[in-house]
Design an enzyme around this catalytic site. Sequence first.
Site, PDB file in Angstrom:
ATOM      1  N   CYS A  23     116.745  57.650  27.372  1.00  0.00           N
ATOM      2  CA  CYS A  23     116.007  56.915  26.330  1.00  0.00           C
ATOM      3  C   CYS A  23     114.859  56.091  26.892  1.00  0.00           C
ATOM      4  O   CYS A  23     113.713  56.214  26.447  1.00  0.00           O
ATOM      5  CB  CYS A  23     116.947  56.070  25.475  1.00  0.00           C
ATOM      6  SG  CYS A  23     117.731  54.662  26.318  1.00  0.00           S
ATOM      7  N   HIS A  25     120.025  50.937  23.911  1.00  0.00           N
ATOM      8  CA  HIS A  25     119.216  52.115  23.594  1.00  0.00           C
ATOM      9  C   HIS A  25     117.833  51.666  23.153  1.00  0.00           C
ATOM     10  O   HIS A  25     117.665  50.564  22.621  1.00  0.00           O
ATOM     11  CB  HIS A  25     119.886  52.928  22.479  1.00  0.00           C
ATOM     12  CG  HIS A  25     119.240  54.254  22.209  1.00  0.00           C
ATOM     13  ND1 HIS A  25     119.173  55.256  23.143  1.00  0.00           N
ATOM     14  CD2 HIS A  25     118.612  54.734  21.102  1.00  0.00           C
ATOM     15  CE1 HIS A  25     118.565  56.309  22.619  1.00  0.00           C
ATOM     16  NE2 HIS A  25     118.206  56.008  21.376  1.00  0.00           N
ATOM     17  N   HIS A  63     113.265  59.501  20.138  1.00  0.00           N
ATOM     18  CA  HIS A  63     114.128  59.027  21.222  1.00  0.00           C
ATOM     19  C   HIS A  63     114.826  60.183  21.896  1.00  0.00           C
ATOM     20  O   HIS A  63     114.803  61.320  21.432  1.00  0.00           O
ATOM     21  CB  HIS A  63     115.138  58.001  20.698  1.00  0.00           C
ATOM     22  CG  HIS A  63     116.177  58.570  19.775  1.00  0.00           C
ATOM     23  ND1 HIS A  63     117.498  58.167  19.814  1.00  0.00           N
ATOM     24  CD2 HIS A  63     116.110  59.494  18.789  1.00  0.00           C
ATOM     25  CE1 HIS A  63     118.191  58.818  18.895  1.00  0.00           C
ATOM     26  NE2 HIS A  63     117.372  59.620  18.255  1.00  0.00           N
TER      27      HIS A  63
END
Length: 158
Positions: free
Chosen positions: A72, A122, A134
């Site tokens: 990520c 994240h 993402h």
Amino acid sequence: MTAQIHVPSLLSRAGAVSALTLAAVGGTLLAPGAAPEAQAATSYANTALNVAASKKGSPYRYGATGPSRFDCSGLTLYSYKKAGKTLPRTAQQQYNKTRHISAAGRQKGDLVFFHSGGRVYHVGIYAGNNKIWHSPKTGSWVKLDKIWSSKISYGRVR
């Protein structure tokens, strides 16, 4: 670069508008080389957003920063690097480095941070319409997804 924003047609007899008149009516002056912070931020943020979108389908790999595999924060780091900005390596470090903004103030290209237990776990790039680009997890790939959590915050890369 010239910052150009709509100015009302209120010209004096000499055909010019003073800075004070412009301020009074909500206009702006054209200033060569000047760009409002939001406009400048939008330029590199849009570039980063487009870079992330161009990586659609690239496989997730923990610790990867591109150009063909990403985790990520590797995707956000890579995308912003291509836009001429430097970010730290991890989602938490990126959160610590960005200017935090409200949900109402978010713009395409801003970073979206997901929180759990006081930490950031994240990050993705805001694409508008409550969606992010993402690289989510092992077995997945770079993709556009709806934001699934309410435990999020937004950051603008400086």
